[in-house]
Design a protein around this motif. Structure first.
Motif, PDB file in Angstrom:
ATOM      1  N   THR A   1      15.755 -20.750 -41.331  1.00 23.48           N
ATOM      2  CA  THR A   1      16.278 -21.660 -42.338  1.00 23.48           C
ATOM      3  C   THR A   1      17.620 -22.195 -41.862  1.00 23.48           C
ATOM      4  O   THR A   1      18.463 -21.444 -41.398  1.00 23.48           O
ATOM      5  N   ILE A   2      17.785 -23.472 -41.950  1.00 27.16           N
ATOM      6  CA  ILE A   2      19.042 -24.116 -41.577  1.00 27.16           C
ATOM      7  C   ILE A   2      19.783 -24.467 -42.870  1.00 27.16           C
ATOM      8  O   ILE A   2      19.221 -25.063 -43.780  1.00 27.16           O
ATOM      9  N   ILE A   3      21.036 -24.085 -42.918  1.00 23.10           N
ATOM     10  CA  ILE A   3      21.857 -24.352 -44.098  1.00 23.10           C
ATOM     11  C   ILE A   3      23.013 -25.255 -43.695  1.00 23.10           C
ATOM     12  O   ILE A   3      23.666 -25.022 -42.683  1.00 23.10           O
ATOM     13  N   ARG A   4      23.239 -26.277 -44.467  1.00 22.15           N
ATOM     14  CA  ARG A   4      24.381 -27.172 -44.230  1.00 22.15           C
ATOM     15  C   ARG A   4      25.519 -26.695 -45.118  1.00 22.15           C
ATOM     16  O   ARG A   4      25.342 -26.462 -46.302  1.00 22.15           O
ATOM     17  N   LEU A   5      26.699 -26.542 -44.514  1.00 15.98           N
ATOM     18  CA  LEU A   5      27.851 -26.028 -45.232  1.00 15.98           C
ATOM     19  C   LEU A   5      29.011 -27.000 -45.052  1.00 15.98           C
ATOM     20  O   LEU A   5      29.299 -27.433 -43.944  1.00 15.98           O
ATOM     21  N   THR A   6      29.652 -27.338 -46.138  1.00 11.20           N
ATOM     22  CA  THR A   6      30.807 -28.226 -46.087  1.00 11.20           C
ATOM     23  C   THR A   6      32.068 -27.401 -46.298  1.00 11.20           C
ATOM     24  O   THR A   6      32.135 -26.607 -47.229  1.00 11.20           O
TER      25      THR A   6
END
Length: 54
Positions: free
Chosen positions: A11-16
């Motif tokens: 799973t790829i998670i985008r984090l800001t």
């Protein structure tokens, strides 16, 4: 009968993140020094941090 490797789905998670200008500059300079992009640099830095914290 040939064995098939079971593929793990990652799973790829985008984090800001909100960073100071100074920290942003240090990360960008480190990425340039390494010849990698910011994402790869951050993954390396974070992986090493958590490896050595154990």
């Amino acid at each position: 009968m040939a064995e098939r490797k079971q593929e793990r789905k990652q799973t790829i998670i985008r984090l800001t993140l909100r960073l100071s200008d100074e920290l942003d500059k240090m990360i960008r300079e480190e990425a340039i020094r390494r010849g990698t992009n910011i994402n790869q640099t951050m993954l390396h830095i974070l992986s090493n941090y958590f490896k050595f914290q154990k």
